[in-house]
Design an enzyme around this catalytic site. Structure first.
Site, PDB file in Angstrom:
ATOM      1  N   SER A 240       0.830  -1.202   0.109  1.00 19.32           N
ATOM      2  CA  SER A 240       0.094   0.053   0.164  1.00 19.32           C
ATOM      3  C   SER A 240       0.807   1.183   0.109  1.00 19.32           C
ATOM      4  CB  SER A 240      -1.068   0.069   1.433  1.00 19.32           C
ATOM      5  OG  SER A 240      -1.559   1.421   1.378  1.00 19.32           O
TER       6      SER A 240
ATOM      7  N   TYR B 227      -1.561  -0.481  10.318  1.00 16.45           N
ATOM      8  CA  TYR B 227      -1.565  -1.160   8.953  1.00 16.45           C
ATOM      9  C   TYR B 227      -0.258  -0.688   8.196  1.00 16.45           C
ATOM     10  CZ  TYR B 227      -3.349  -2.594   4.252  1.00 16.45           C
ATOM     11  OH  TYR B 227      -3.475  -3.044   3.004  1.00 16.45           O
TER      12      TYR B 227
END
Length: 300
Positions: free
Chosen positions: A163, A219
């Site tokens: 990501s 995350y």
């Protein structure tokens, strides 16, 4: 057709007899593949004629995914094995199953990940679990499977689904940024140093004042560590295994509450394009970003 950004890499056409290096004997493993991008990627690989190992943490959900693939008529290209990458016992069980089922494999896609925050939330309640799964789990599974990579002229491939939330520009802690940004000294030990510093900040309740990424912080730090680990692996196994990261962008999955600019199938097509690059244009140590409108760009 998914193309690559012109200033980074020329557009690639669909595989031909001269660029298609794989066959039904080529084996791909996709973790976290009972739904979302992982499931779509298994389906895409199977449609393209590879043999695929679908893994899922939950046995029943993995079998449901297999039933779905059977309805689509591509299940004969797919095998299922339960795998929880956060559990060393589960990893050992998978290795034993794989050893008895296959001689080697060609592609590993580390897709399995967890996130306990809904959109616009940023709790650190499960930070240790997120780090354990998204970073250490992917790392431990990769290392367990490295001996089984096929040694061939087409070169084996690792694609870590990552990501942009975990890129260095999202990190505002100068010390941690310097550690991860120095490619010459980057090592697993130094990555772990950063991860441990983050978890200590979480434990002490100061994580939100120490320059860590501001969105889905746990995350993002896990992906930051995974991106850095990919760099270490790429350098260590250059010429033997190609190691790249891919950010699929804002995708319609359960993690995004079904929001997104494109579907899991769109993301899977982009991921497959990178994983199946012909040898002459195959890179390593790259961070790819996908967009259905702009194609695939390398940010490294």
């Amino acid at each position: 057709m998914v193309s690559f950004c012109r200033h980074q890499q020329p557009p690639l056409s669909h595989p031909t007899t001269t660029t298609r290096w794989w066959s039904k004997d080529s084996v791909a493993i996709v973790t976290g593949a009972n739904k979302g991008i992982g499931y779509a990627l298994v389906k895409r690989f199977a449609e393209l004629g590879l043999t695929v190992v679908l893994t899922a943490r939950d046995q029943s959900r993995g079998l449901q995914a297999m039933d779905s693939l059977k309805v689509l008529g591509v299940d004969h290209h797919v095998r299922f094995c339960q795998l929880d990458i956060s559990d060393p016992v589960s990893i050992r069980s998978f290795v034993s199953w794989f050893r008895s089922s296959f001689k080697a494999f060609d592609i590993l896609v580390n897709n399995a990940a967890v996130c306990f925050n809904a959109m616009n939330e940023n709790s650190m309640e499960y930070a240790e679990t997120v780090i354990k799964t998204n970073y250490y789990g992917s790392k431990q599974f990769t290392e367990a499977m490295l001996p089984f990579f096929r040694r061939s002229s087409s070169m084996s491939r690792i694609l870590n689904i990552s990501s942009r939330l975990g890129t260095l520009d999202k990190l505002n802690n100068p010390k941690m940024k310097a550690i991860l940004g120095d490619k010459e000294t980057l090592s697993e030990g130094r990555i772990d140093m950063v991860v441990n510093a983050f978890l200590e900040d979480v434990k002490e309740g100061r994580w939100n004042t120490q320059g860590w990424p501001e969105i889905w912080t746990d995350y993002s730090v896990a992906k930051l560590a995974l991106n850095a680990y990919s760099q270490v692996l790429a350098r260590r196994y250059e010429g033997v295994v190609s190691v790249n990261c891919f950010c699929p962008g804002f995708t319609q999955t359960t993690m995004t509450d079904g929001n997104g600019k494109h579907s899991a199938d769109d993301a899977a097509k982009m991921a497959a394009k990178i994983a199946l690059l012909p040898v002459p244009v195959l890179n390593t140590g790259k961070f790819y970003v996908g967009s259905t409108s702009r194609g695939i760009c390398s940010k490294l």
